[in-house]
Design a protein around this motif. Structure first.
Motif, PDB file in Angstrom:
ATOM      1  N   ARG A 243       0.836  -1.209   0.044  1.00 24.47           N
ATOM      2  CA  ARG A 243       0.183   0.056   0.121  1.00 24.47           C
ATOM      3  C   ARG A 243       0.865   1.052  -0.005  1.00 24.47           C
ATOM      4  O   ARG A 243       1.883   1.221   0.338  1.00 24.47           O
ATOM      5  CB  ARG A 243      -1.090   0.103   1.292  1.00 24.47           C
ATOM      6  CG  ARG A 243      -1.920  -1.116   1.162  1.00 24.47           C
ATOM      7  CD  ARG A 243      -2.693  -1.140   2.280  1.00 24.47           C
ATOM      8  NE  ARG A 243      -3.491  -2.458   2.299  1.00 24.47           N
ATOM      9  CZ  ARG A 243      -4.729  -2.844   3.031  1.00 24.47           C
ATOM     10  NH1 ARG A 243      -4.667  -2.257   4.203  1.00 24.47           N
ATOM     11  NH2 ARG A 243      -5.304  -3.968   2.994  1.00 24.47           N
ATOM     12  N   ALA A 244       0.361   2.133  -0.242  1.00 25.06           N
ATOM     13  CA  ALA A 244       1.118   3.775  -0.500  1.00 25.06           C
ATOM     14  C   ALA A 244       1.165   4.257   0.836  1.00 25.06           C
ATOM     15  O   ALA A 244       0.609   3.883   1.899  1.00 25.06           O
ATOM     16  CB  ALA A 244       0.104   4.608  -1.430  1.00 25.06           C
ATOM     17  N   ARG A 250      -0.356   0.671   7.872  1.00 24.96           N
ATOM     18  CA  ARG A 250       1.034   0.326   8.124  1.00 24.96           C
ATOM     19  C   ARG A 250       1.232   0.836   9.669  1.00 24.96           C
ATOM     20  O   ARG A 250       1.742   0.013  10.439  1.00 24.96           O
ATOM     21  CB  ARG A 250       1.869   1.296   7.354  1.00 24.96           C
ATOM     22  CG  ARG A 250       2.054   0.807   5.805  1.00 24.96           C
ATOM     23  CD  ARG A 250       2.694   1.749   4.993  1.00 24.96           C
ATOM     24  NE  ARG A 250       3.175   1.061   3.744  1.00 24.96           N
ATOM     25  CZ  ARG A 250       4.180   1.505   3.104  1.00 24.96           C
ATOM     26  NH1 ARG A 250       4.744   2.659   3.341  1.00 24.96           N
ATOM     27  NH2 ARG A 250       4.432   0.998   1.925  1.00 24.96           N
ATOM     28  N   PRO A 251       1.095   2.003  10.016  1.00 24.12           N
ATOM     29  CA  PRO A 251       1.179   2.253  11.556  1.00 24.12           C
ATOM     30  C   PRO A 251       0.427   1.366  12.610  1.00 24.12           C
ATOM     31  O   PRO A 251       0.927   1.009  13.599  1.00 24.12           O
ATOM     32  CB  PRO A 251       0.898   3.738  11.776  1.00 24.12           C
ATOM     33  CG  PRO A 251       0.089   4.023  10.506  1.00 24.12           C
ATOM     34  CD  PRO A 251       0.692   3.221   9.254  1.00 24.12           C
ATOM     35  N   GLN A 252      -0.807   0.863  12.018  1.00 22.66           N
ATOM     36  CA  GLN A 252      -1.713   0.183  12.896  1.00 22.66           C
ATOM     37  C   GLN A 252      -0.990  -1.062  13.130  1.00 22.66           C
ATOM     38  O   GLN A 252      -1.196  -1.579  14.267  1.00 22.66           O
ATOM     39  CB  GLN A 252      -2.999   0.057  12.064  1.00 22.66           C
ATOM     40  CG  GLN A 252      -4.079  -0.614  13.255  1.00 22.66           C
ATOM     41  CD  GLN A 252      -4.583  -1.534  12.540  1.00 22.66           C
ATOM     42  OE1 GLN A 252      -4.266  -2.566  11.709  1.00 22.66           O
ATOM     43  NE2 GLN A 252      -5.827  -1.873  13.198  1.00 22.66           N
ATOM     44  N   ALA A 281       8.905  -5.238  15.007  1.00 19.55           N
ATOM     45  CA  ALA A 281       8.068  -3.512  14.911  1.00 19.55           C
ATOM     46  C   ALA A 281       9.236  -2.498  14.511  1.00 19.55           C
ATOM     47  O   ALA A 281       8.850  -1.830  13.575  1.00 19.55           O
ATOM     48  CB  ALA A 281       7.525  -3.224  16.254  1.00 19.55           C
ATOM     49  N   ASP A 282      10.525  -2.777  15.075  1.00 21.83           N
ATOM     50  CA  ASP A 282      11.568  -1.701  14.726  1.00 21.83           C
ATOM     51  C   ASP A 282      11.845  -1.985  13.363  1.00 21.83           C
ATOM     52  O   ASP A 282      11.957  -0.804  12.521  1.00 21.83           O
ATOM     53  CB  ASP A 282      12.573  -1.930  15.630  1.00 21.83           C
ATOM     54  CG  ASP A 282      12.414  -1.548  17.019  1.00 21.83           C
ATOM     55  OD1 ASP A 282      11.441  -0.764  17.351  1.00 21.83           O
ATOM     56  OD2 ASP A 282      13.118  -2.088  17.832  1.00 21.83           O
ATOM     57  N   LEU A 283      11.891  -2.953  12.751  1.00 21.76           N
ATOM     58  CA  LEU A 283      12.103  -3.365  11.377  1.00 21.76           C
ATOM     59  C   LEU A 283      11.207  -2.645  10.382  1.00 21.76           C
ATOM     60  O   LEU A 283      11.542  -1.996   9.663  1.00 21.76           O
ATOM     61  CB  LEU A 283      12.187  -4.733  11.073  1.00 21.76           C
ATOM     62  CG  LEU A 283      12.807  -5.121   9.814  1.00 21.76           C
ATOM     63  CD1 LEU A 283      13.533  -6.510  10.034  1.00 21.76           C
ATOM     64  CD2 LEU A 283      11.724  -5.185   8.683  1.00 21.76           C
ATOM     65  N   LEU A 284       9.794  -2.726  10.830  1.00 20.52           N
ATOM     66  CA  LEU A 284       8.535  -2.207  10.141  1.00 20.52           C
ATOM     67  C   LEU A 284       8.723  -0.602  10.195  1.00 20.52           C
ATOM     68  O   LEU A 284       8.715  -0.005   9.244  1.00 20.52           O
ATOM     69  CB  LEU A 284       7.399  -2.728  10.555  1.00 20.52           C
ATOM     70  CG  LEU A 284       7.145  -4.116  10.327  1.00 20.52           C
ATOM     71  CD1 LEU A 284       5.614  -4.641  10.812  1.00 20.52           C
ATOM     72  CD2 LEU A 284       7.312  -4.397   8.888  1.00 20.52           C
ATOM     73  N   PRO A 289       8.768   4.611   6.969  1.00 22.97           N
ATOM     74  CA  PRO A 289       9.014   6.082   7.651  1.00 22.97           C
ATOM     75  C   PRO A 289       7.698   6.449   8.113  1.00 22.97           C
ATOM     76  O   PRO A 289       7.659   7.167   9.134  1.00 22.97           O
ATOM     77  CB  PRO A 289       9.753   6.704   6.732  1.00 22.97           C
ATOM     78  CG  PRO A 289      10.459   5.698   5.704  1.00 22.97           C
ATOM     79  CD  PRO A 289       9.422   4.667   5.783  1.00 22.97           C
ATOM     80  N   ASP A 290       6.687   6.467   7.412  1.00 25.00           N
ATOM     81  CA  ASP A 290       5.506   7.092   7.839  1.00 25.00           C
ATOM     82  C   ASP A 290       4.694   6.091   9.056  1.00 25.00           C
ATOM     83  O   ASP A 290       3.823   6.715   9.386  1.00 25.00           O
ATOM     84  CB  ASP A 290       4.428   6.710   6.475  1.00 25.00           C
ATOM     85  CG  ASP A 290       4.540   5.316   5.936  1.00 25.00           C
ATOM     86  OD1 ASP A 290       5.344   4.779   5.557  1.00 25.00           O
ATOM     87  OD2 ASP A 290       3.006   4.877   5.777  1.00 25.00           O
TER      88      ASP A 290
END
Length: 308
Positions: A243-244, A250-252, A281-284, A289-290
């Motif tokens: 996803r964009a 992503r943050p969820q 989680a750190d890797l994601l 970055p968003d």
């Protein structure tokens, strides 16, 4: 329908809508009219969690009461289900975690964070807790989120739990995940200890499961189900990754992992598996970055911040 009949007719409980009439050959069921109650998630989206702290407390207690009052009645529920339609008693909620665990592990390996060594051992312990709940075996509607409780907006809440399509007996604390780890609708659910939601659920559950008062036993089980839920959600990685930037998924997903880790850390359970969750989680965060946000900041992310 089996779960609704079981609750009202077999156990005499007023926790869910009553079945007025049913025609199984035609696939028709007439349920009690619950208007003018509203879904809790709609109230939270409209007004924010702070405006409905009392309704959230009702929600947490209702989940605990459902579990507490159905403990010890699994055979009666199976008999009710079988009387309505042949069923396979081997089908349960635990298998879902085990199946998706394998897929999520594959994604974790692809990300460079394989579940190995002590973390893998602890994952086996967590899944063993889910598959053998012992005194925590209770009825769940299969989707313990805020959209599945209807209550009055003012005055006595007189709440009813709904959506029992996937109901079945499972580990009771599967229903305790939602105040600790965000479900699909939320970016974050905040700190359930600070808001009191964790205690509301636990006290209600202890009314039927005295083992819930044992800090070690309860904390171990809660950590197991929260981490397992986070691993289940990780199976979405491939689709979310495509996803964009800026997509809330992503943050969820990052917060889902970190909220599960915080829960396990607060109960000092599964340290190696929790470390793996943190590393993932750190890797994601680095990959997206968003999604590198401070979800523990209540100003930026108040409890029950909705996901777009």
């Amino acid at each position: 329908m089996a779960a609704l009949r079981f609750l009202s007719d077999d156990l005499g409980l007023v926790l869910a809508p009553r079945v007025i009439a049913a025609g199984l050959p035609a696939g028709l069921v007439v349920l009690e009219d619950l208007a003018p109650r509203a879904a809790l998630d709609r109230l939270l989206r409209r007004d924010g969690a702070a405006a409905h702290a009392d309704r959230l407390a009702v929600f947490a207690r209702a989940r605990g009461e459902l579990n507490a009052l159905t403990v010890g009645h699994a055979d009666r529920y199976l008999a009710r289900r079988t009387s309505l339609r042949p069923t396979d008693p081997a089908v349960d909620h635990v298998g879902r975690f085990a199946r998706l665990r394998d897929e999520a592990s594959a994604h974790a390996t692809a990300l460079g964070t394989p579940i190995t060594g002590p973390a893998e051992t602890e994952l086996g312990m967590a899944l063993a807790e889910l598959s053998d709940p012992g005194p925590f075996l209770a009825l769940s509607n299969g989707d313990a989120e805020t959209n599945n409780i209807l209550l009055h907006e003012s005055g006595p809440a007189d709440a009813r739990l709904i959506d029992f399509e996937y109901a079945g007996y499972a580990h009771a604390l599967v229903d305790a995940v939602c105040p600790h780890v965000p479900g699909p609708a939320w970016m974050t659910v905040g700190d359930p200890i600070a808001t009191g939601l964790a205690d509301h659920y636990r006290r209600a559950l202890a009314g039927g499961v005295p083992e819930a008062e044992d800090d070690r036993r309860y904390g171990f089980a809660l950590a197991a189900v929260c981490i397992s839920w986070a691993i289940v959600r990780l199976h979405r990685f491939a689709s979310v990754d495509a996803r964009a930037p800026g997509d809330h998924s992503r943050p969820q997903l990052v917060e889902t992992l970190e909220a599960a880790a915080r829960t396990a850390e607060s109960h000092r359970a599964f340290p190696h598996l929790t470390g793996w969750v943190r590393r993932t989680a750190d890797l994601l965060r680095g990959r997206w970055p968003d999604a590198d946000l401070d979800f523990t900041n209540p100003t930026a992310f108040p409890p029950y911040t909705a996901r777009r």
